[in-house]
Design a protein around this motif. Structure first.
Motif, PDB file in Angstrom:
ATOM      1  N   LYS A   1      65.419  94.725 -70.611  1.00 55.92           N
ATOM      2  CA  LYS A   1      64.539  93.604 -70.330  1.00 55.92           C
ATOM      3  C   LYS A   1      64.005  92.951 -71.606  1.00 55.92           C
ATOM      4  O   LYS A   1      63.609  91.775 -71.587  1.00 55.92           O
ATOM      5  CB  LYS A   1      63.356  94.069 -69.472  1.00 55.92           C
ATOM      6  CG  LYS A   1      63.718  94.419 -68.029  1.00 55.92           C
ATOM      7  CD  LYS A   1      64.096  93.171 -67.260  1.00 55.92           C
ATOM      8  CE  LYS A   1      64.374  93.484 -65.796  1.00 55.92           C
ATOM      9  NZ  LYS A   1      64.773  92.263 -65.052  1.00 55.92           N
ATOM     10  N   CYS A   2      63.985  93.701 -72.701  1.00 60.42           N
ATOM     11  CA  CYS A   2      63.424  93.175 -73.944  1.00 60.42           C
ATOM     12  C   CYS A   2      64.207  91.974 -74.462  1.00 60.42           C
ATOM     13  O   CYS A   2      63.626  90.997 -74.935  1.00 60.42           O
ATOM     14  CB  CYS A   2      63.368  94.275 -75.002  1.00 60.42           C
ATOM     15  SG  CYS A   2      62.160  95.562 -74.634  1.00 60.42           S
TER      16      CYS A   2
ATOM     17  N   ALA B   1      58.144  97.222 -70.784  1.00 55.80           N
ATOM     18  CA  ALA B   1      59.526  97.477 -70.368  1.00 55.80           C
ATOM     19  C   ALA B   1      60.079  98.726 -71.033  1.00 55.80           C
ATOM     20  O   ALA B   1      60.758  99.545 -70.397  1.00 55.80           O
ATOM     21  CB  ALA B   1      60.399  96.266 -70.696  1.00 55.80           C
TER      22      ALA B   1
ATOM     23  N   THR C   1      54.126  92.782 -65.169  1.00 57.44           N
ATOM     24  CA  THR C   1      54.898  91.568 -64.896  1.00 57.44           C
ATOM     25  C   THR C   1      54.252  90.742 -63.782  1.00 57.44           C
ATOM     26  O   THR C   1      54.280  89.505 -63.825  1.00 57.44           O
ATOM     27  CB  THR C   1      56.344  91.924 -64.495  1.00 57.44           C
ATOM     28  OG1 THR C   1      56.328  92.865 -63.413  1.00 57.44           O
ATOM     29  CG2 THR C   1      57.085  92.536 -65.660  1.00 57.44           C
TER      30      THR C   1
ATOM     31  N   ASP D   1      65.950  89.912 -72.634  1.00 56.81           N
ATOM     32  CA  ASP D   1      65.646  88.804 -71.725  1.00 56.81           C
ATOM     33  C   ASP D   1      64.310  88.163 -72.096  1.00 56.81           C
ATOM     34  O   ASP D   1      64.175  86.928 -72.096  1.00 56.81           O
ATOM     35  CB  ASP D   1      65.597  89.301 -70.277  1.00 56.81           C
ATOM     36  CG  ASP D   1      66.943  89.805 -69.788  1.00 56.81           C
ATOM     37  OD1 ASP D   1      67.967  89.396 -70.363  1.00 56.81           O
ATOM     38  OD2 ASP D   1      66.960  90.616 -68.835  1.00 56.81           O
ATOM     39  N   LEU D   2      63.327  88.996 -72.410  1.00 57.66           N
ATOM     40  CA  LEU D   2      62.003  88.481 -72.783  1.00 57.66           C
ATOM     41  C   LEU D   2      62.059  87.748 -74.120  1.00 57.66           C
ATOM     42  O   LEU D   2      61.389  86.730 -74.303  1.00 57.66           O
ATOM     43  CB  LEU D   2      60.999  89.633 -72.843  1.00 57.66           C
ATOM     44  CG  LEU D   2      60.634  90.249 -71.486  1.00 57.66           C
ATOM     45  CD1 LEU D   2      59.918  91.580 -71.678  1.00 57.66           C
ATOM     46  CD2 LEU D   2      59.759  89.288 -70.685  1.00 57.66           C
TER      47      LEU D   2
ATOM     48  N   ARG E   1      63.192 100.544 -69.451  1.00 56.07           N
ATOM     49  CA  ARG E   1      63.996  99.375 -69.113  1.00 56.07           C
ATOM     50  C   ARG E   1      64.196  98.530 -70.371  1.00 56.07           C
ATOM     51  O   ARG E   1      63.757  97.369 -70.452  1.00 56.07           O
ATOM     52  CB  ARG E   1      63.308  98.559 -68.015  1.00 56.07           C
ATOM     53  CG  ARG E   1      63.024  99.382 -66.756  1.00 56.07           C
ATOM     54  CD  ARG E   1      62.362  98.580 -65.664  1.00 56.07           C
ATOM     55  NE  ARG E   1      63.271  97.598 -65.093  1.00 56.07           N
ATOM     56  CZ  ARG E   1      62.956  96.818 -64.043  1.00 56.07           C
ATOM     57  NH1 ARG E   1      61.768  96.950 -63.468  1.00 56.07           N
ATOM     58  NH2 ARG E   1      63.808  95.953 -63.580  1.00 56.07           N
TER      59      ARG E   1
ATOM     60  N   TYR F   1      54.872  98.756 -65.520  1.00 54.17           N
ATOM     61  CA  TYR F   1      55.696  97.558 -65.725  1.00 54.17           C
ATOM     62  C   TYR F   1      55.584  96.577 -64.553  1.00 54.17           C
ATOM     63  O   TYR F   1      55.487  95.356 -64.766  1.00 54.17           O
ATOM     64  CB  TYR F   1      57.160  97.956 -65.928  1.00 54.17           C
ATOM     65  CG  TYR F   1      58.078  96.783 -66.178  1.00 54.17           C
ATOM     66  CD1 TYR F   1      58.011  96.062 -67.362  1.00 54.17           C
ATOM     67  CD2 TYR F   1      59.013  96.396 -65.216  1.00 54.17           C
ATOM     68  CE1 TYR F   1      58.851  94.983 -67.582  1.00 54.17           C
ATOM     69  CE2 TYR F   1      59.853  95.313 -65.431  1.00 54.17           C
ATOM     70  CZ  TYR F   1      59.768  94.609 -66.619  1.00 54.17           C
ATOM     71  OH  TYR F   1      60.598  93.534 -66.840  1.00 54.17           O
TER      72      TYR F   1
ATOM     73  N   SER G   1      64.515  98.513 -78.644  1.00 54.87           N
ATOM     74  CA  SER G   1      65.230  98.399 -77.367  1.00 54.87           C
ATOM     75  C   SER G   1      66.736  98.522 -77.564  1.00 54.87           C
ATOM     76  O   SER G   1      67.425  99.174 -76.767  1.00 54.87           O
ATOM     77  CB  SER G   1      64.893  97.063 -76.696  1.00 54.87           C
ATOM     78  OG  SER G   1      65.506  95.974 -77.363  1.00 54.87           O
TER      79      SER G   1
END
Length: 298
Positions: free
Chosen positions: A246-247, A238, A213, A249-250, A243, A209, A272
């Motif tokens: 984070k999905c 992610a 990123t 957020d993406l 994590r 990850y 997620s």
């Protein structure tokens, strides 16, 4: 030019076309090897006999139709003449990658303790992969399209280390070429090809990850415009790094950029939310997919 030489040259031309038409590439390669040996024995000067079979004509047919190992043997025979011919290298590399991909990705469990493939199918896939890597390596004038094809193949085969190493080597070589030389060559990278290269690198680095990123941020700073596939690779990375938060957020970042999510995006988002126990949100995503006439993967 004597009548005997002319007759011999005419005979070779007819033989060449006859073998090509019949796809008797093994016999044709033996003939080519004999002519190359004659040329070398003559001090490197092209003899009328050797000139009777143009390498470009032979290799164009070989790259499309001959078995990959035999086609590679032709390419090795004509190494000097074809070192800078991208089209022929790319055509043969794509065939080799396709053959390797049909077998499946690189799997440790598919190998014997000594590191060799256990089944004939796995061995054939390994040989096809080695051929593709060799073709890519020996072409001295790789363009963006060839790089994109190779990296995409590496990603499909799970060859992360080889793919990332090839990308960094190509990027370093491209950076070393003066701008005037690039402009003179007329080699410009298209948006479609750039996206293919960057997305392949994101796929190759998805198992890490932090690296994924970092690559994404580096590409964006350089002017790369991501698409849904780019963000999907980050979401998948992610999830692999445990994590899942984070999905979302993406996904929000994707919508902020005006990028339309696809089926894979929604499936990753649902996964997620499931890992976080947010089942109501997962259901809302399913409802959104249904309103778009999309169905989640079973």
């Amino acid at each position: 030019r004597s009548e005997e030489e002319l007759a011999w040259s005419t005979f070779l031309k007819r033989s060449c076309w006859s073998l090509l038409k019949a796809k008797r590439f093994g016999e044709l390669h033996k003939l080519v090897l004999r002519l190359v040996e004659e040329q070398e024995g003559a001090g490197g000067e092209a003899s009328p006999a050797a000139a009777a079979i143009p390498p470009q004509v032979v290799l164009k047919a070989v790259a499309k139709q001959a078995p990959v190992p035999l086609a590679l043997a032709f390419f090795e025979t004509y190494a000097e003449e074809l070192r800078e011919d991208r089209k022929l290298h790319t055509a043969l590399m794509k065939r080799a990658m396709a053959a390797a991909t049909r077998v499946g990705p690189n799997r440790d469990e598919g190998r014997a303790p000594g590191g060799h493939p256990e089944s004939p199918e796995a061995e054939a896939g390994e040989a096809a992969w080695r051929a593709a890597a060799r073709i890519f390596e020996r072409c001295e004038r790789k363009d963006e399209r060839m790089v994109a094809e190779f990296l995409s193949g590496c990603a499909a085969l799970g060859r992360e280390e080889e793919g990332l190493r090839a990308f960094e080597a190509w990027r370093s070589a491209a950076a070393a070429v003066p701008a005037k030389v690039k402009a003179k060559g007329g080699e410009t990278i298209t948006t479609t090809t750039a996206t293919a290269i960057h997305n392949a690198v994101l796929s190759l680095s998805a198992s890490d990850y932090g690296k994924c990123t970092a690559n994404f941020e580096r590409f964006v700073k350089a002017g790369f415009m991501p698409d849904a596939v780019s963000l999907n690779h980050l979401m998948r990375s992610a999830l692999a790094a445990a994590r899942p938060g984070k999905c979302e957020d993406l996904y929000n970042y994707m919508r902020m950029l005006g990028i339309a999510p696809n089926m894979q995006t929604f499936c990753l988002l649902i996964e997620s939310y499931g890992e976080q126990g947010k089942y109501v949100r997962a259901q809302s995503v399913v409802n959104q997919m249904q309103s778009l006439s999309l169905r989640p993967a079973e």
